[in-house]
Design a protein around this motif. Structure first.
Motif, short mmCIF file in Angstrom:
data_model
loop_
_atom_site.label_atom_id
_atom_site.label_comp_id
_atom_site.label_asym_id
_atom_site.label_seq_id
_atom_site.Cartn_x
_atom_site.Cartn_y
_atom_site.Cartn_z
N HIS A 388 0.82 -1.21 0.00
CA HIS A 388 0.00 0.00 0.00
C HIS A 388 0.86 1.26 0.00
O HIS A 388 0.51 2.25 -0.64
CB HIS A 388 -0.97 -0.02 1.19
N LEU A 391 1.96 1.77 -3.45
CA LEU A 391 0.86 2.30 -4.26
C LEU A 391 0.75 3.82 -4.11
O LEU A 391 0.56 4.54 -5.09
CB LEU A 391 -0.47 1.68 -3.83
N ASN A 394 3.14 5.42 -6.09
CA ASN A 394 2.83 5.29 -7.52
C ASN A 394 1.54 6.02 -7.90
O ASN A 394 0.92 5.73 -8.92
CB ASN A 394 2.70 3.80 -7.88
N VAL A 396 -1.47 6.25 -6.36
CA VAL A 396 -2.81 5.71 -6.05
C VAL A 396 -3.05 5.95 -4.56
O VAL A 396 -2.29 5.46 -3.71
CB VAL A 396 -2.89 4.20 -6.36
N THR A 398 -4.49 5.16 -1.25
CA THR A 398 -5.00 3.91 -0.71
C THR A 398 -4.80 3.94 0.79
O THR A 398 -3.96 4.68 1.30
CB THR A 398 -4.22 2.72 -1.33
N ILE A 420 -4.70 1.76 -12.23
CA ILE A 420 -4.60 1.19 -10.87
C ILE A 420 -3.87 -0.16 -10.95
O ILE A 420 -2.98 -0.45 -10.14
CB ILE A 420 -6.01 1.01 -10.24
N ALA A 423 -0.19 0.35 -11.50
CA ALA A 423 0.45 0.76 -10.23
C ALA A 423 0.54 -0.43 -9.28
O ALA A 423 1.54 -0.57 -8.56
CB ALA A 423 -0.35 1.91 -9.61
N MET A 424 -0.48 -1.28 -9.29
CA MET A 424 -0.44 -2.47 -8.40
C MET A 424 0.70 -3.39 -8.80
O MET A 424 1.41 -3.91 -7.95
CB MET A 424 -1.78 -3.21 -8.47
N SER A 427 3.86 -1.95 -7.69
CA SER A 427 3.95 -1.97 -6.22
C SER A 427 4.22 -3.37 -5.69
O SER A 427 4.88 -3.54 -4.67
CB SER A 427 2.67 -1.42 -5.60
#
Ligand code: PLP
Length: 428
Positions: A388, A391, A394, A396, A398, A420, A423-424, A427
């Motif tokens: 997280h 993220l 990156n 996002v 969260t 998303i 980015a996930m 991450s």
């Protein structure tokens, strides 16, 4: 992301506001985020950074930040000069909408927050049944009132046997004897529910359950489980309360009760009800709800219940989502995220899974099947927090807590979903 202005302001505000935030969940290491504005699926912080939002106001945002129709309805209501402590044609319209949309809502009463709606619901069912005990689910959150702020995310080594969980407060400051009226059971185990309900039928007023336990991430009910709870509670004369503070209006216009085809006696709503404006509601069967008619024995108070700007925002929200196309699209988008995330995790040979419904989801760092709090808690906490935080770097936004729901709203486009996922992947 560079956040120098945020740090400077945080250093100042944390001197006068404990933790610098007004709800502890907003705290993040090393310091929380301070935002300037939101638009659609995006948030912009005071340092000029842009984020794709996957907190979505902890599930309260269903249409998107600054939805133009909701904003216009709020503007118009401001001209009335009415604020709170009064009824109006707008509040009547909202009660009618809820009565039309929600299966159990023969009667409805407004409040301000999800916690308040649940607290009111518990008083109503205790007044109606003349019984005190409330049965709740381990890993479920039903707000922070004394009876239910028990066994949300207890430490596993202290939590007792899986099928007879110990009652553990989530916070200090609750009187020791408050939990004597609370009973905790595991999710997705109808056998244990039946045993406990039968044993306590003379003392237990209600069973309260989040139909999908989003407060331990995203734990789906086993097929038939909610129907079994319906049958067991009915047979033993115990009120069934669905806490639909998150699932309400999200899974379907009529919430989880419509989606799963199981009608509770009472349900609580908040969050998506007004696209982020603070309003909540208790809805339920007439026979039960009418105990809070003035003079019938159960008090129901609150100056800000059904305040004018919020009822206007709620009518404008419900009118946009009542047909069900918004929910259908969000369910499809969530399924897309689940599938694509799994491909990514498999490609990288990672034990991770994204589970979700109705635009709310959780990434669990375990390949175990998630059926209750104990299995959800097998998720690797350190990996989850690192993911997280990556993220956030990156772009996002969260929440970095493990076992927590993140989400999307109707304003997230296919491009947003793909961004998303990209980015996930980075991450991970
Ligand atoms: C299922 C559920 N019930 C109750 C609450 C409490 O709502 P509020 O934070 O508005 O008091 C929440 C909040 O997260 C929730 O998710």
């Amino acid at each position: 992301m560079d956040r120098p202005k945020t740090k400077e302001l945080y250093d100042q505000v944390s001197q006068i506001v404990p933790g610098g935030i007004h709800s502890n969940i907003r705290f993040m290491v090393p310091y929380p985020y301070i935002f300037e504005r939101g638009k659609g699926s995006k948030l912009f912080d005071i340092d000029g950074n842009e984020y794709l939002d996957t907190v979505v106001n902890y599930g309260a945002l269903i249409l998107g930040h600054g939805d133009p129709i909701v904003t216009e309805a709020v503007r118009k209501e401001l001209d009335s000069g009415l604020t709170c402590g009064v009824e109006s044609e707008t509040s009547i319209k909202l009660a009618q909408r809820m009565n039309e949309i929600i299966p159990c809502a023969e009667m409805v009463k407004f409040s301000l927050s999800g916690t308040e709606a649940v607290a009111h619901a518990l008083t109503i069912v205790r007044g109606y049944t003349k019984k005190d005990k409330i049965i709740k689910i381990e890993g479920g959150y039903n707000g922070w009132s004394d009876t239910v702020i028990v066994s949300l995310h207890p430490e596993l080594r202290k939590a007792g046997p899986k099928n007879a969980p110990k009652k553990i407060y989530e916070t200090q400051g609750i009187p020791k004897n408050a939990k004597q009226n609370t009973i905790v059971i595991p999710f997705n185990n109808a056998e244990v529910a039946e045993k406990v309900i039968k044993r306590n039928k003379k003392k237990a007023a209600a069973l309260i359950v989040e139909p999908v336990v989003f407060n331990s991430g995203a734990i789906m009910p086993n097929p038939g489980y909610l129907k079994q709870l319906r049958e067991i509670t009915e047979k033993n004369d115990i009120v069934l309360i669905f806490d639909e503070v998150i699932t309400g209006f999200r899974l379907a216009p009529g919430g989880a009760q419509e989606y799963y085809g199981v009608t509770p006696d009472v349900a609580t709503f908040a969050k998506s009800m007004a696209n982020g404006y603070p309003i909540s509601a208790v809805a339920g069967k007439k026979e039960i709800m009418q105990v809070c008619t003035p003079g019938k024995g159960v008090m129901y108070g609150g100056v800000y219940n059904g305040s004018q700007v919020c009822v206007a925002a709620s009518v404008a929200t419900l009118d946009q989502i009542r047909k069900g196309d918004v929910q259908k699209r969000m369910n499809e988008s969530t399924a897309y995220l689940c599938k694509r995330f799994q491909d990514i995790a498999d490609d990288h040979k990672l034990k991770a899974q994204l589970i979700g419904l109705g635009g709310q989801f959780c990434v669990y760092f375990t390949d175990q099947e998630i059926v209750d709090y104990r299995s959800a808690a097998q998720s690797d906490k350190a990996q989850s927090q690192k993911f997280h935080r990556n993220l956030l770097e990156n772009g996002v936004y969260t929440y970095d807590g493990y076992l927590f729901h993140n989400g999307i709203c109707a304003a997230h486009s296919k491009e947003d979903l793909d961004a998303i996922l990209t980015a996930m992947e980075k991450s991970l």
